[in-house]
Design an enzyme around this catalytic site. Structure first.
Site, PDB file in Angstrom:
ATOM      1  N   ASP A   1       0.811  -1.223   0.000  1.00  0.00           N
ATOM      2  CA  ASP A   1       0.000   0.000   0.000  1.00  0.00           C
ATOM      3  C   ASP A   1       0.844   1.273   0.000  1.00  0.00           C
ATOM      4  O   ASP A   1       0.441   2.301   0.539  1.00  0.00           O
ATOM      5  CB  ASP A   1      -0.955   0.001   1.200  1.00  0.00           C
ATOM      6  CG  ASP A   1      -1.894  -1.197   1.183  1.00  0.00           C
ATOM      7  OD1 ASP A   1      -2.343  -1.566   0.079  1.00  0.00           O
ATOM      8  OD2 ASP A   1      -2.164  -1.759   2.262  1.00  0.00           O
ATOM      9  N   ARG A   2       2.013   1.191  -0.580  1.00  0.00           N
ATOM     10  CA  ARG A   2       2.936   2.334  -0.675  1.00  0.00           C
ATOM     11  C   ARG A   2       3.376   2.857   0.697  1.00  0.00           C
ATOM     12  O   ARG A   2       3.857   3.990   0.808  1.00  0.00           O
ATOM     13  CB  ARG A   2       2.310   3.481  -1.488  1.00  0.00           C
ATOM     14  CG  ARG A   2       2.000   3.112  -2.941  1.00  0.00           C
ATOM     15  CD  ARG A   2       3.276   2.736  -3.684  1.00  0.00           C
ATOM     16  NE  ARG A   2       3.075   2.573  -5.109  1.00  0.00           N
ATOM     17  CZ  ARG A   2       2.862   1.410  -5.715  1.00  0.00           C
ATOM     18  NH1 ARG A   2       2.791   0.303  -4.985  1.00  0.00           N
ATOM     19  NH2 ARG A   2       2.716   1.343  -7.013  1.00  0.00           N
TER      20      ARG A   2
END
Length: 217
Positions: A195-196
């Protein structure tokens, strides 16, 4: 009507990153020791040319450029590479002796960034390394006026052949060729996560010691 070509879509290039957590408690006390750990893991993972790094420089007027070169040595004093001092990067580093390095280890979802001042290696160190290179690379260093315009491949090959004939065994060390050392002021270790929400831990020099800071991804 001719069909117009479309650029390839980037939609299929989305990636999910996930690696082991990178925690402050797991870091070595200094960035070079931590680099040694990660570099060893990049080698063990079978990455092609794990010592390939992007070197970013800037002219005195602020014009930036970057290229890939090979790391040839590293220790507590810094990161070493060799080049023609009259090349674009050589001129940049003479005018503005600072550089950024990037090790893009995509296959293991890691990056290392280094920023710092740049110094030339002592002449004896550059000479010793030059003499350790394969014969063809030594002739090539003489034949290529790196970053200069060449009118044809034939011109370049003719120059190489001429110099190989002049020095069939042991070409001397060019005075325009040698090493640079990037003395780290900041070193960032990047570990990809889901999710970065990547882990970014930066060592920043503070006097004679290092401060570790976590950066937002």
């Amino acid at each position: 009507m001719e069909a117009t070509s479309r650029p390839p879509s980037l939609a299929g290039l989305r990636r999910t990153y996930q690696g082991l957590p990178l925690l402050e408690a797991d870091l070595a006390p200094d960035p070079v020791s931590q680099f040694a750990v990660w570099f060893g893991e990049a080698v063990d993972a079978g990455l092609p040319e794990p010592n390939a790094m992007v070197v970013a420089t800037s002219s005195a007027g602020g014009r930036p450029t970057a290229r890939t070169v090979l790391l040839k040595d590293y220790d507590e004093d810094g990161f070493v590479f060799y080049t023609n001092y009259e090349s674009r990067k050589g001129r940049d580093l003479t005018e503005n002796p600072r550089a950024g390095l990037l090790f893009p280890w995509h296959a293991i979802r890691r990056q290392v960034r280094v920023e710092g001042a740049v110094v030339r290696l002592p002449r004896e160190e550059s000479d010793a390394y030059f003499r350790s290179r394969p014969y063809g690379s030594r002739i090539g260093a003489w034949a290529s006026r790196q970053s200069a315009v060449v009118h044809s491949r034939e011109e370049l090959d003719a120059r190489y052949a001429e110099l190989a004939e002049r020095w069939p065994e042991d070409p001397p060390v060019p005075d325009f060729w040698g090493g640079f050392r990037v003395v780290p002021a900041e070193v960032e270790f990047w570990q990809g996560q889901l999710d970065r929400m990547h882990d970014r831990l930066r060592y920043r020099r503070s006097g004679a010691s290092w401060v570790v800071e976590r950066l937002a991804p």
